[in-house]
Design a protein around this motif. Sequence first.
Motif, PDB file in Angstrom:
ATOM      1  N   GLN A 192      10.198   9.625  90.299  1.00  0.00           N
ATOM      2  CA  GLN A 192      10.721   8.636  91.232  1.00  0.00           C
ATOM      3  C   GLN A 192       9.580   8.012  92.020  1.00  0.00           C
ATOM      4  N   ALA A 209      17.173   6.564  89.817  1.00  0.00           N
ATOM      5  CA  ALA A 209      17.614   7.159  91.081  1.00  0.00           C
ATOM      6  C   ALA A 209      17.983   8.633  90.902  1.00  0.00           C
ATOM      7  N   THR A 244      16.241  14.857  84.692  1.00  0.00           N
ATOM      8  CA  THR A 244      16.037  16.267  84.338  1.00  0.00           C
ATOM      9  C   THR A 244      16.854  16.628  83.101  1.00  0.00           C
ATOM     10  N   GLY A 267      19.902  11.848  90.341  1.00  0.00           N
ATOM     11  CA  GLY A 267      21.147  12.158  89.632  1.00  0.00           C
ATOM     12  C   GLY A 267      21.413  11.293  88.413  1.00  0.00           C
ATOM     13  N   TYR A 295      26.964  18.085  80.517  1.00  0.00           N
ATOM     14  CA  TYR A 295      27.382  19.445  80.891  1.00  0.00           C
ATOM     15  C   TYR A 295      28.901  19.503  80.839  1.00  0.00           C
TER      16      TYR A 295
HETATM   17  P1  ATP Z   1      17.043  14.262  90.548  1.00  0.00           P
HETATM   18  O1  ATP Z   1      16.100  13.119  90.657  1.00  0.00           O
HETATM   19  O2  ATP Z   1      17.891  14.436  91.758  1.00  0.00           O
HETATM   20  O3  ATP Z   1      16.414  15.530  90.047  1.00  0.00           O
HETATM   21  P2  ATP Z   1      17.995  13.628  87.901  1.00  0.00           P
HETATM   22  O4  ATP Z   1      17.888  12.185  87.549  1.00  0.00           O
HETATM   23  O5  ATP Z   1      16.966  14.531  87.352  1.00  0.00           O
HETATM   24  O6  ATP Z   1      18.126  13.806  89.447  1.00  0.00           O
HETATM   25  P3  ATP Z   1      19.891  15.379  86.652  1.00  0.00           P
HETATM   26  O7  ATP Z   1      19.395  16.592  87.363  1.00  0.00           O
HETATM   27  O8  ATP Z   1      19.576  15.211  85.222  1.00  0.00           O
HETATM   28  O9  ATP Z   1      19.423  14.072  87.409  1.00  0.00           O
HETATM   29  O10 ATP Z   1      21.466  15.322  86.870  1.00  0.00           O
HETATM   30  C1  ATP Z   1      22.309  14.353  86.244  1.00  0.00           C
HETATM   31  C2  ATP Z   1      23.760  14.693  86.547  1.00  0.00           C
HETATM   32  O11 ATP Z   1      24.088  15.935  85.918  1.00  0.00           O
HETATM   33  C3  ATP Z   1      24.080  14.872  88.022  1.00  0.00           C
HETATM   34  O12 ATP Z   1      25.352  14.315  88.262  1.00  0.00           O
HETATM   35  C4  ATP Z   1      24.080  16.368  88.209  1.00  0.00           C
HETATM   36  O13 ATP Z   1      24.939  16.745  89.245  1.00  0.00           O
HETATM   37  C5  ATP Z   1      24.588  16.873  86.875  1.00  0.00           C
HETATM   38  N1  ATP Z   1      24.044  18.196  86.532  1.00  0.00           N
HETATM   39  C6  ATP Z   1      22.741  18.542  86.517  1.00  0.00           C
HETATM   40  N2  ATP Z   1      22.586  19.822  86.112  1.00  0.00           N
HETATM   41  C7  ATP Z   1      23.831  20.306  85.869  1.00  0.00           C
HETATM   42  C8  ATP Z   1      24.351  21.567  85.426  1.00  0.00           C
HETATM   43  N3  ATP Z   1      23.555  22.584  85.138  1.00  0.00           N
HETATM   44  N4  ATP Z   1      25.703  21.678  85.315  1.00  0.00           N
HETATM   45  C9  ATP Z   1      26.514  20.635  85.586  1.00  0.00           C
HETATM   46  N5  ATP Z   1      26.093  19.418  86.004  1.00  0.00           N
HETATM   47  C10 ATP Z   1      24.775  19.250  86.143  1.00  0.00           C
END
Ligand code: ATP
Length: 232
Positions: free
Chosen positions: A190, A35, A41, A37, A11
């Motif tokens: 997770q 973990a 996603t 973040g 992003y």
């Molecule tokens: P969780 O298990 O908490 O859902 P995750 O492994 O799915 O986490 P992501 O949601 O992919 O992680 O996020 C990865 C990183 O990208 C994080 O640091 C998050 O803050 C950042 N992030 C996620 N979505 C956005 C966005 N729309 N804009 C900016 N940064 C983002």
Amino acid sequence: MLEVCDLRAGYGRMEVLHGVSVSAVSGRPTVVMGANGVGKTTLCRAITGLIPLRSGAILLDGEDISRCDPAERVRRGVALVPEGRQVFPEMTVRENLRLGAYVHGEPTAAQFDDVAELFPILAERQGQMAGLLSGGEQQMLALARALMARPRVLLLDEPSQGLAPKAVAQVGQAVTRIASRGVAVLLVEQNLTLAEMIARHAVVLESGAVAAEGPADELLSSGAVEASYLGH
Ligand code: ATP
């Protein structure tokens, strides 16, 4: 079969995934663990086309789909069950299902029958507002809605989130049945219990890269997942 090859995505100025390769093959459901973040996603968003790739490729049965828009990817057979389910609460169960099929036009009666056979509870509740379903039932609806798109590859983003253990087990059974029909499953999770129920292959993400991968029964019991959550 879905192959994600050396994917970089993020992003703005922040890169989240630094060259991730994973695949989902029919008959070998795969789980991606990691973990909070770590970018699970973000991986789903990049595969479905909601965010662009910075480099790498996404191949569906050998064809590069990384330049296709999200609707085209669904049409070609990539369906997502999004994080948090995101059913339309003020529409009926049947209307939610109907929307799942939209890329192919109007669903056939056989498609509704098929979903009713897999998820009898949804058939019973088809005239009810989706928002009135329990969390577990809404997750079933999100799964069924994705199936209405007739996917070859099913991506599931943390389907266990917020569910009681019994509902998690039901989701596991439903996904296993879907996988046994030849749909390639890529689960992002997770929850170790659900991962163990569904996956044959496991991938552990750490700091935006693949830290370990291997047969699910070996990797998930090896402590590699717990270690990545604890950051050592
Ligand atoms: P969780 O298990 O908490 O859902 P995750 O492994 O799915 O986490 P992501 O949601 O992919 O992680 O996020 C990865 C990183 O990208 C994080 O640091 C998050 O803050 C950042 N992030 C996620 N979505 C956005 C966005 N729309 N804009 C900016 N940064 C983002």
